[in-house]
Design a protein around this motif. Structure first.
Motif, short mmCIF file in Angstrom:
data_model
loop_
_atom_site.label_atom_id
_atom_site.label_comp_id
_atom_site.label_asym_id
_atom_site.label_seq_id
_atom_site.Cartn_x
_atom_site.Cartn_y
_atom_site.Cartn_z
N SER A 91 0.83 -1.15 0.17
CA SER A 91 0.02 0.05 0.05
C SER A 91 0.70 1.22 -0.07
O SER A 91 0.77 2.16 -0.63
N ALA A 92 1.98 1.47 0.81
CA ALA A 92 2.65 2.35 0.97
C ALA A 92 3.63 2.57 -0.42
O ALA A 92 3.93 3.82 -0.83
N ALA A 93 3.94 1.42 -1.11
CA ALA A 93 4.77 1.52 -2.22
C ALA A 93 3.86 2.32 -3.29
O ALA A 93 4.41 2.92 -4.14
N ILE A 94 2.47 1.62 -3.31
CA ILE A 94 1.80 2.35 -4.44
C ILE A 94 1.41 3.80 -4.16
O ILE A 94 1.43 4.73 -4.96
N ASP A 97 -4.35 6.62 5.67
CA ASP A 97 -4.43 6.63 7.01
C ASP A 97 -5.19 5.32 7.24
O ASP A 97 -5.80 4.70 6.48
N THR A 98 -5.29 5.13 8.59
CA THR A 98 -5.82 3.95 9.29
C THR A 98 -7.56 4.28 9.12
O THR A 98 -7.94 5.36 9.39
N ALA A 99 -7.98 3.21 9.19
CA ALA A 99 -9.72 3.13 9.31
C ALA A 99 -9.92 3.69 10.45
O ALA A 99 -10.94 4.69 10.60
N GLY A 100 -9.46 3.45 11.44
CA GLY A 100 -9.81 4.08 12.86
C GLY A 100 -9.69 5.51 13.01
O GLY A 100 -10.97 6.18 13.30
N LEU A 127 -6.41 9.25 -4.52
CA LEU A 127 -6.32 7.88 -4.02
C LEU A 127 -6.37 7.98 -2.65
O LEU A 127 -5.90 8.78 -1.85
N LEU A 128 -7.25 7.25 -2.34
CA LEU A 128 -7.50 6.89 -0.61
C LEU A 128 -7.04 5.70 -0.17
O LEU A 128 -7.30 4.39 -0.85
N ILE A 129 -6.23 5.02 0.64
CA ILE A 129 -5.65 4.12 0.98
C ILE A 129 -6.16 4.10 2.55
O ILE A 129 -5.63 4.74 3.46
N LEU A 130 -7.20 3.09 2.69
CA LEU A 130 -7.79 2.81 3.86
C LEU A 130 -6.98 1.70 4.61
O LEU A 130 -7.51 0.50 4.21
N ASP A 131 -6.18 1.78 5.56
CA ASP A 131 -5.30 0.81 6.14
C ASP A 131 -5.86 0.23 7.48
O ASP A 131 -6.58 0.89 8.01
N ASP A 132 -5.84 -1.05 7.61
CA ASP A 132 -6.31 -1.72 8.90
C ASP A 132 -7.69 -1.79 8.99
O ASP A 132 -8.15 -1.67 10.14
N THR A 149 -9.65 3.78 -4.60
CA THR A 149 -9.52 3.52 -3.22
C THR A 149 -8.92 2.17 -3.02
O THR A 149 -9.24 1.26 -3.91
N ILE A 150 -7.87 2.09 -2.16
CA ILE A 150 -7.15 0.71 -1.56
C ILE A 150 -7.76 0.73 -0.29
O ILE A 150 -7.57 1.59 0.58
N ILE A 151 -7.95 -0.58 -0.04
CA ILE A 151 -8.34 -1.00 1.36
C ILE A 151 -7.49 -2.23 1.88
O ILE A 151 -7.46 -3.09 0.94
N SER A 152 -6.92 -2.10 3.18
CA SER A 152 -6.19 -3.22 3.39
C SER A 152 -6.76 -3.75 4.88
O SER A 152 -7.23 -2.97 5.53
N THR A 153 -6.90 -5.11 5.07
CA THR A 153 -7.68 -5.46 6.00
C THR A 153 -7.04 -6.92 6.57
O THR A 153 -6.45 -7.46 5.36
N ASN A 154 -7.00 -7.30 7.76
CA ASN A 154 -6.79 -8.80 7.97
C ASN A 154 -8.05 -9.62 7.93
O ASN A 154 -7.74 -10.79 8.33
#
Length: 192
Positions: A65-68, A82-85, A113-118, A146-151
């Motif tokens: 995500s950070a590389a993108i 930023d983090t979702a929280g 581009l929004l990157i919604l992390d965690d 938008t990019i979303i990363s999640t566990n």
């Protein structure tokens, strides 16, 4: 973004052994994920595109995500990472009329581009479900990426948030499952 870039992502941390019944090793799969992320970054701006990066912790979701983000912002596009929280906190502050939160929410809704992390680490409330729906729907309707990363895996996302949110993710996002062993743990073990 620290030192996280495409150049520092190393697929050698993933096993090259194929599990029984699998057509690809974890390394081969993650090379495909890596290539997909590189292509996403290189082609950014040609048309709206969304990614859902999901898998257990320590598999490289935040790194890619950070590389993108590094690549896309280097081309002059506006990126919010930023983090979702934290993003949902800003939505809640906006609800209560805080001016600085209004600007933050506008930035999240309107960036290229929004990157919604965690996603999934925040407390999931009815407000968070509503804010996530508003965020996704607004960005999709406006043609913003938008990019979303999640566990969480897709089934867990559907149960935790809603069928409507999962429908948007499955219909409008490319789903990239991350597999393998926890790289942070492997690095710690190697240092011993």
């Amino acid at each position: 973004l620290g030192g996280q870039s495409f150049d520092t992502f190393d697929t050698d941390w993933y096993s090259d052994q194929r599990a029984p019944g699998k057509t690809k090793s974890a390394r081969e799969h993650m090379e495909w994920v890596y290539d997909t992320c590189v292509e996403y970054a290189h082609n950014f701006g040609k048309k709206p595109a969304n990614l859902l990066l999901f898998g257990r912790p320590g598999l490289g979701k935040t790194h890619l995500s950070a590389a993108i983000a590094r690549e896309v912002s280097g081309k002059g596009f506006s990126v919010v990472y930023d983090t979702a929280g934290h993003i949902f906190e800003r939505f809640e502050a906006q609800k209560f009329g805080r001016d600085e939160a209004e600007r933050d929410v506008e930035r999240v809704l309107n960036c290229d581009l929004l990157i919604l992390d965690d996603l999934g680490t925040e407390m999931t409330t009815a407000f968070v479900q509503s804010a996530l729906y508003q965020l996704l729907n607004s960005r999709l309707l406006a043609g913003r990426s938008t990019i979303i990363s999640t566990n969480l895996d897709p089934d867990q996302i559907g149960r935790r948030y809603s069928a409507q949110i999962m429908s948007r993710l499955e219909g409008e996002f490319e789903l990239l499952p991350f597999i393998g062993q926890d790289i942070r743990r492997l690095k710690r073990e190697q240092q011993r």
